[in-house]
Design a protein around this motif. Structure first.
Motif, PDB file in Angstrom:
ATOM      1  N   ALA A   1     -44.328 -23.338 -11.327  1.00 29.37           N
ATOM      2  CA  ALA A   1     -43.336 -24.064 -12.128  1.00 29.37           C
ATOM      3  C   ALA A   1     -43.009 -23.284 -13.396  1.00 29.37           C
ATOM      4  O   ALA A   1     -41.842 -23.175 -13.793  1.00 29.37           O
ATOM      5  N   ASN A   2     -44.041 -22.716 -14.017  1.00 33.20           N
ATOM      6  CA  ASN A   2     -43.803 -21.934 -15.234  1.00 33.20           C
ATOM      7  C   ASN A   2     -42.898 -20.738 -14.946  1.00 33.20           C
ATOM      8  O   ASN A   2     -41.978 -20.436 -15.714  1.00 33.20           O
TER       9      ASN A   2
ATOM     10  N   MET B   1     -48.690 -25.227 -11.287  1.00 33.86           N
ATOM     11  CA  MET B   1     -48.223 -25.030 -12.661  1.00 33.86           C
ATOM     12  C   MET B   1     -47.753 -23.597 -12.879  1.00 33.86           C
ATOM     13  O   MET B   1     -46.756 -23.354 -13.558  1.00 33.86           O
ATOM     14  N   ALA B   2     -48.468 -22.650 -12.298  1.00 36.17           N
ATOM     15  CA  ALA B   2     -48.077 -21.246 -12.465  1.00 36.17           C
ATOM     16  C   ALA B   2     -46.682 -21.014 -11.877  1.00 36.17           C
ATOM     17  O   ALA B   2     -45.844 -20.342 -12.480  1.00 36.17           O
TER      18      ALA B   2
ATOM     19  N   LEU C   1     -39.326 -21.874 -14.383  1.00 30.43           N
ATOM     20  CA  LEU C   1     -38.655 -22.243 -15.630  1.00 30.43           C
ATOM     21  C   LEU C   1     -38.291 -21.011 -16.446  1.00 30.43           C
ATOM     22  O   LEU C   1     -37.224 -20.961 -17.076  1.00 30.43           O
ATOM     23  N   ASP C   2     -39.153 -20.003 -16.448  1.00 28.24           N
ATOM     24  CA  ASP C   2     -38.813 -18.739 -17.127  1.00 28.24           C
ATOM     25  C   ASP C   2     -37.518 -18.180 -16.543  1.00 28.24           C
ATOM     26  O   ASP C   2     -36.606 -17.779 -17.265  1.00 28.24           O
TER      27      ASP C   2
END
Lengths: 95, 258
Positions: free
Chosen positions: B48-49, B45-46, B52-53
């Motif tokens: 992917a985040n 998740m980190a 996306l940023d």
């Protein structure tokens, strides 16, 4: 296999000022710093939070499910403890 | 039938925007390659985040580039329909992911540069650039924090994690010098006060990186010969493979939408 060696943490998020932190889930992290970052990454992706707490899961003392009857059933018959017998004036607003 | 590539006008500001946008797009794409492969769900998740940023930053910059160019290009044609030589990203960000240690180190080396850069760009008289920088700054600040914590833990971790990140440091270091290179076109923008001077950020970057590497018990490599060429569209071998995956859908199914 490796994951079982990583400590478990419980995550609490406060979504707005004035509200209490609420339990939202758990995660694995090697230490408090990374637990806080993982909580941010896992549980605040949609603007849920203003504040995050992480607590080692093993710091939580839990009630025993087997004690459910003794712990919680006696309250079921005490409906007078619910403040539902009052008319709250509209001016009071949200209570 | 495959779609033809687009050409892009060559002005200093457009070139500047594409360089920054391509950095974000290509690093975002690299990070997205971890989807489904991260060592633990939390890092899945980190990563992917962060991806996306970065892709969000690229979109803002491409959008502004399209406005400036006014030639019918948009974020999609910039991202998907340029040829390899048209991409102006840093060689650092196109380097293959390697293992988790190499990915985190690459993220840290770039983020430690771009975060102060966005902060400086917030003072630009170009209000669009300043607004893009203000949004990106907060995202980059978190990327610095997250990747630095991992660099420290992997370097100062087990013998195996130390070996892996030390190897990544040797591999990636020659690509860091390019971040501070400025050509004549960008020099003009700097002199006009539109954008910050990357050369002026170098000492601060070295200072920050040295502090993290020290905590990671890693030895800071000497400033030897540095790779460059990405800013002019000359890429490393890894880039062609990256592009073939990035562009595949738009090349095979021109104009495909969701």
């Amino acid at each position: 296999m490796t994951e079982t060696m990583i400590p478990l943490w419980e995550v609490f998020i406060r979504s707005r000022n004035g509200l209490a932190h609420k339990h939202v889930g758990s995660l694995h992290a090697v230490d408090a710093t990374l637990a806080l970052q993982a909580a941010r990454d896992l549980y605040t992706r949609r603007g849920e939070g203003l504040s995050v707490w992480v607590v080692p899961s093993n710091a939580i003392v839990a009630s025993d499910p087997a004690d459910k009857g003794m712990m919680f059933e006696p309250t079921a018959s005490k409906i007078y403890r619910h403040p539902t017998f009052y008319d709250v004036p509209d001016e009071v607003g949200h209570m | 039938m495959a779609t033809g590539s687009v050409t892009v006008a060559d002005t200093p500001l457009l070139r500047y925007l594409l360089r920054r946008a391509d950095d974000a797009l290509i690093l975002g794409h690299r990070v997205s390659e971890w989807c489904g492969h991260a060592p633990i769900m939390e890092e899945e998740m980190a990563l992917a985040n962060m991806g996306l940023d970065l892709i969000g930053q690229a979109r803002s910059l491409y959008g502004y580039a399209a406005e400036i160019e006014g030639a019918g290009n948009d974020e999609n044609t910039y991202a998907y329909l340029r040829d390899e030589r048209g991409y102006l990203n840093l060689l650092l960000v196109e380097q293959s992911n390697g293992d988790f240690a190499a990915t985190m180190l690459r993220q840290y080396l770039y983020s430690a540069f771009i975060h102060p850069y966005w902060l400086a760009l917030m003072g630009s008289p170009d209000t669009t650039l300043a607004a893009i920088a203000a949004k990106a700054e907060k995202e980059a600040a978190y990327h610095v924090r997250h990747s630095a914590e991992w660099v420290i833990r992997l370097g100062d971790g087990t013998a195996e994690s130390h070996r892996r990140i030390a190897e990544a440091l040797v591999r990636l270091w020659p690509f860091t010098g390019e971040m501070f290179e400025v050509d004549a076109g960008e020099r003009g923008l700097i002199d006009a006060g539109v954008v910050p001077d990357t050369a002026g950020l170098r000492e601060g970057w070295k200072h920050d990186v040295a502090a993290i590497l020290q905590r990671a018990t890693l030895e800071m490599p000497a400033d030897g010969w540095m790779q460059q060429g990405g800013r002019e569209g000359r890429h490393t071998e890894a880039f062609g493979h990256l592009l073939s995956e990035l562009q595949y859908v738009q090349r095979a199914y021109p104009g495909a939408t969701w």
